[in-house]
Design an enzyme around this catalytic site. Structure first.
Site, PDB file in Angstrom:
ATOM      1  N   GLU A 128      27.390  -6.032 -26.106  1.00 53.67           N
ATOM      2  CA  GLU A 128      26.800  -6.014 -25.646  1.00 53.67           C
ATOM      3  C   GLU A 128      26.568  -5.231 -23.960  1.00 53.67           C
ATOM      4  O   GLU A 128      25.813  -5.191 -22.987  1.00 53.67           O
ATOM      5  CB  GLU A 128      25.447  -5.975 -25.646  1.00 53.67           C
ATOM      6  N   GLU A 148      25.142  -6.728 -36.237  1.00 54.92           N
ATOM      7  CA  GLU A 148      23.989  -7.757 -36.087  1.00 54.92           C
ATOM      8  C   GLU A 148      23.066  -7.195 -37.450  1.00 54.92           C
ATOM      9  O   GLU A 148      22.525  -7.844 -38.078  1.00 54.92           O
ATOM     10  CB  GLU A 148      22.546  -7.224 -34.886  1.00 54.92           C
TER      11      GLU A 148
END
Length: 273
Positions: A128, A148
């Site tokens: 990210e 995730e």
């Protein structure tokens, strides 16, 4: 944080999680937790944000390169050991401001052009960080992705936003819902990287891009960056909704179980709550 001047190699005490180095108009920020594969903590995020505030306020800094120490990984995301402990530390005013700036970074709102230089694997929050940069240089043999969901979490650092706005829906959902990784070549083919080179060439390639940008008019660069990001559809409303989802998901039993199972090296036992 430790700062090195132009032409010098950054030096740091063991507790310095972020190294700063100036090379003319370019600031190099180096994540420095190699023993933890540069996993993110609240302190490191706030230090990174504070450094970006300083860069925005320094007219002599025309571009920032974000890289990391070591040859194992650029960043493996959130430090799950810290997350699972539940310990929260009181922050200074500068650290609080740094966290706000870090959040602006993941939204693509930092004024100075930011170039990600991944010397190795970048997953979860590490990926990210790269996706939030304006330009990205990847190591060819690194692994990249958002795992995730495998931990009962959501990629709340903007990853799902950037996949959703930059990739066809089927591809975005495949990467986000499986949590599987791609290598540098595949990431570039998907349009998620500007350059893919051997790991030892990543920083030089990023500095070459930064030098090209730094030679241009700074006000024009800032305005152009903002306009292009607006055109790409990465709007405040999307990130605001992601923040709402983060609060819900991270507070669940499944989120805690995902972190614990990873640390304990076992399969998670999901409860759906």
């Amino acid at each position: 944080m430790t700062t090195a001047t132009t032409g010098a190699s950054p030096e740091a005490a063991p507790e310095d999680d972020l190294l700063l180095e100036r090379r003319g108009p370019i600031l190099i920020l180096r994540l420095n937790r190699p023993e933890s594969r540069n996993a993110l903590t609240g302190e490191l995020a706030s230090d990174l944000g504070a450094a970006l505030i300083d860069a925005e306020n320094d007219p002599d800094i025309r571009a920032v390169v974000l890289t990391a120490t070591g040859d194992r990984a650029f960043c493996v995301g959130m430090d799950l050991k810290v997350f699972s402990s539940g310990v929260k530390r009181e922050r200074t005013d500068r650290q609080k401001a740094g966290i706000v700036a870090f959040r602006r970074m993941i939204r693509g709102e930092i004024k100075v052009p930011l170039i990600g230089a991944a010397n190795g694997t970048a997953v979860g929050g590490g990926f990210e960080l790269l996706l939030s940069c304006d330009l990205v240089v990847l190591a060819a043999k690194g692994k990249y992705g958002l795992p995730e969901v495998k931990r009962g979490l959501i990629a709340s650092g903007g990853g799902v936003v950037y996949l959703g706005t930059r990739l066809p829906l089927a591809l975005a959902l495949e990467l986000a819902l499986t949590g599987d990784y791609v290598d540098g070549t595949r990431a570039q083919a998907l349009g998620l990287a500007n350059r893919v080179v051997p790991a030892e060439q990543v920083l030089d390639e990023a500095l070459a891009l930064a030098t090209s940008i730094a030679a241009n008019g700074p006000l024009a660069v800032e305005a152009t960056k903002q306009a292009v990001r607006l055109a790409a559809g990465e709007t405040t409303a999307i990130f605001d909704r992601l923040s709402e989802l983060e609060k819900v998901v991270f507070a669940t039993d499944d989120a805690k179980e995902g972190a614990r199972s990873f640390i304990e090296k076992r399969a998670p036992q999901w409860k759906g709550r």
